[in-house]
Scaffold this active site. Structure first.
Site, PDB file in Angstrom:
ATOM      1  N   CYS A 113      40.718  42.289  33.239  1.00 22.84           N
ATOM      2  CA  CYS A 113      41.682  42.776  34.238  1.00 22.84           C
ATOM      3  C   CYS A 113      41.183  43.952  35.059  1.00 22.84           C
ATOM      4  O   CYS A 113      41.932  44.492  35.862  1.00 22.84           O
ATOM      5  CB  CYS A 113      42.990  43.149  33.552  1.00 22.84           C
ATOM      6  SG  CYS A 113      43.777  41.756  32.749  1.00 22.84           S
TER       7      CYS A 113
ATOM      8  N   GLU B 176      39.273  36.776  36.756  1.00 17.97           N
ATOM      9  CA  GLU B 176      38.825  35.991  35.608  1.00 17.97           C
ATOM     10  C   GLU B 176      39.259  34.539  35.782  1.00 17.97           C
ATOM     11  O   GLU B 176      39.224  33.758  34.845  1.00 17.97           O
ATOM     12  CB  GLU B 176      39.323  36.580  34.292  1.00 17.97           C
ATOM     13  CG  GLU B 176      40.820  36.718  34.183  1.00 17.97           C
ATOM     14  CD  GLU B 176      41.208  37.271  32.809  1.00 17.97           C
ATOM     15  OE1 GLU B 176      41.003  38.461  32.590  1.00 17.97           O
ATOM     16  OE2 GLU B 176      41.699  36.505  31.981  1.00 17.97           O
TER      17      GLU B 176
ATOM     18  N   HIS C   7      47.137  50.032  34.400  1.00 18.13           N
ATOM     19  CA  HIS C   7      47.158  48.578  34.190  1.00 18.13           C
ATOM     20  C   HIS C   7      48.417  48.230  33.413  1.00 18.13           C
ATOM     21  O   HIS C   7      48.829  48.957  32.503  1.00 18.13           O
ATOM     22  CB  HIS C   7      45.907  48.142  33.421  1.00 18.13           C
ATOM     23  CG  HIS C   7      45.947  46.688  33.053  1.00 18.13           C
ATOM     24  ND1 HIS C   7      46.146  45.700  33.997  1.00 18.13           N
ATOM     25  CD2 HIS C   7      45.844  46.057  31.852  1.00 18.13           C
ATOM     26  CE1 HIS C   7      46.155  44.526  33.384  1.00 18.13           C
ATOM     27  NE2 HIS C   7      45.978  44.712  32.085  1.00 18.13           N
TER      28      HIS C   7
END
Lengths: 133, 346
Positions: free
Chosen positions: B113, B81, B235
């Site tokens: 992400c 990103e 994550h």
């Protein structure tokens, strides 16, 4: 730097593509159109340099030129590559006080410069200490 | 499906900033932040590092480990990103720098992400269909955070690359499962320097819902249970979320702690769960099964079941391991950090 000039140097700047003369065995970086020793008897081919070498000499830039404002102090060095040619390069991930002539270094891929906020970003090689002498 | 990972590579920048140093500038309670986020420091890119440079370094490491000739790479996808250009693909820079075939396909991915795991899934599809022999999937970011925002304690930098193929695999991907909804937990509008987020809304309806359901869905599809995995990697936007979701899914500490690195390096965004996977691959033995579940705000999760092969021991002997990058660090103060991250406008 003009767009074509930057574009033409991408191969050598990204991957240390040099020229080797098959007549005399000399290796040249940046790449050359003819061998400076063999002249018209040049037989050149492209070779990729491994990216390992050692520092021959260095200096610390405290007054950077235009385009590198606020980036100092940074280290510029002459590095002799394992294949023979020397090149001028920035040394990163190293403090000036830790520098040594003869220090082993390896190539890394970094931003070299930017053409302002809206222009092209020029990428290429810099070198950092290899960590084994 | 006999598609998997032929090699992987990691890159972390050398600079770190401690939570205490950021808290000092904003007169915040560093102990409270450390306890809430379970993070102690984060990785900071050098002035001349960005998503493209870190993606290249990680990709070169992955190629070295895989022993795949670069001209066999038929696809390059870079998930991030924080692509250096808004228009001009990072993937072209990476493909040129690793000397991938000029007849390869390349593109940039964006999904907060989880863009890196989306790239892995794309490469898996291309390899399984026979369109390419090997694909390169990368998650890399120099994550942005507004000065003083809660994100500033975690938003970090790094890149992780995986070479996906059919041959000479260090790990096979048994299956993958995704879970996607329109959930506005975190976003950045065009032209804005820093992202915005929904604070506590990023938790239950976003991270936990997606990571939990993707992981559950995968285990149901493959008829696996938590005990079948040696490692589980999630994550990691902070230290708390992956621990909590792991417990919700009934994984034990010895399964999920080795893959949590956020406390030492911060949130690598597209590289976050992929770094955790690289760490457990560094530790894994042949036959081990690994669960990997990413999360991207907006929102979605991709879950993978990965089984390590005998080849890993031999290939792991080359290149730089995750723990080597964790050891090589230099701390900077907030002033240097603000300069490196271009938070000071001149």
């Amino acid at each position: 730097m003009s767009i074509p000039r930057f574009w033409r140097s991408i191969k050598s700047r990204y991957n240390l593509i040099a020229t080797k003369c098959l007549s005399c065995g000399g290796t040249y970086f940046p790449p050359r159109a003819i061998c400076p020793k063999c002249r018209r008897r040049s037989r050149l081919e492209e070779v990729k340099l491994g990216g390992n070498g050692e520092i021959v000499s260095y200096t610390v830039i405290h007054s950077p030129p235009e385009g590198f404002d606020h980036k100092g102090p940074y280290i510029m060095a002459v590095v002799k590559l394992d294949e023979g040619p020397c090149l001028t390069t920035q040394i990163v991930d190293c403090e000036p006080e830790d520098l040594k002539i003869g220090m082993k270094v390896k190539k890394v891929f970094r931003r070299i410069r930017e053409d302002g906020e809206a222009g092209l970003i020029h990428y290429g090689f810099k070198f950092k200490p290899r960590g084994d002498g | 499906m006999n598609v998997g990972i032929a090699g992987y590579g990691v890159y972390l920048p050398r600079y770190r900033i401690k939570v205490e140093e950021i808290a000092r500038v904003w007169a915040a309670d560093s102990e409270r932040i450390k306890n809430n986020l379970l993070i102690s420091e984060k990785a900071v890119p050098a002035e001349d590092e960005d998503t493209a440079t870190m993606a290249v370094e990680a990709a070169r490491e992955a190629l070295l480990m895989s022993r795949v000739p670069p001209d066999k790479i038929g696809a390059v996808y870079v998930g991030s990103e924080s692509h250096p250009y808004t228009v001009k693909p990072t993937a072209t820079i990476v493909a040129e720098a690793i000397e991938a075939s000029i007849e390869s396909t390349a593109a940039d991915y964006e999904f907060a992400c989880k863009a890196g795991t989306a790239a892995i899934q794309t490469c898996m599809g291309l390899v399984a269909s026979g369109m390419i022999e090997y694909g390169l999937a990368i998650g890399a970011d120099t994550a942005q955070s507004a000065p003083g925002d809660a994100l500033e304690y975690t938003a970090a930098a790094g890149g992780v690359a995986y070479i996906i193929g059919r041959h000479s695999l260090i790990a096979e991907v048994e299956g993958t499962h995704s879970y996607t909804t329109d959930t506005p937990d975190f976003w950045r509008r065009e032209g804005q320097s820093y992202p915005s987020h929904g604070g506590r809304f990023t938790g239950l309806p976003a991270y936990f819902k997606h990571v939990y359901n993707a992981s559950k869905g995968l285990m149901k599809k493959l008829e696996l249970k938590p005990d079948d995995f040696r490692f589980a990697v999630f994550h990691q936007p902070n230290g708390k979320f992956p621990r909590k979701v792991a417990e919700m899914l009934r994984f034990k500490k010895e399964q999920y702690l080795p893959g949590i690195l956020v406390d030492k390096v911060g949130n690598l965004y597209s590289g976050s769960s992929l770094l955790g996977l690289a760490r457990v691959l560094d530790l894994a033995d042949p036959g081990d099964r690994i669960l990997l579940t990413s999360f991207g705000s907006g929102a979605g999760s991709d879950s993978f079941s990965i089984v390590v092969t005998d080849t890993i021991r031999e290939k792991r002997s080359t290149g730089t391991r995750v723990d080597d990058y964790l050891k090589n660090k230099k701390y900077v103060d907030y002033a240097a950090y603000a300069r490196l991250r271009r938070k000071i406008k001149v």
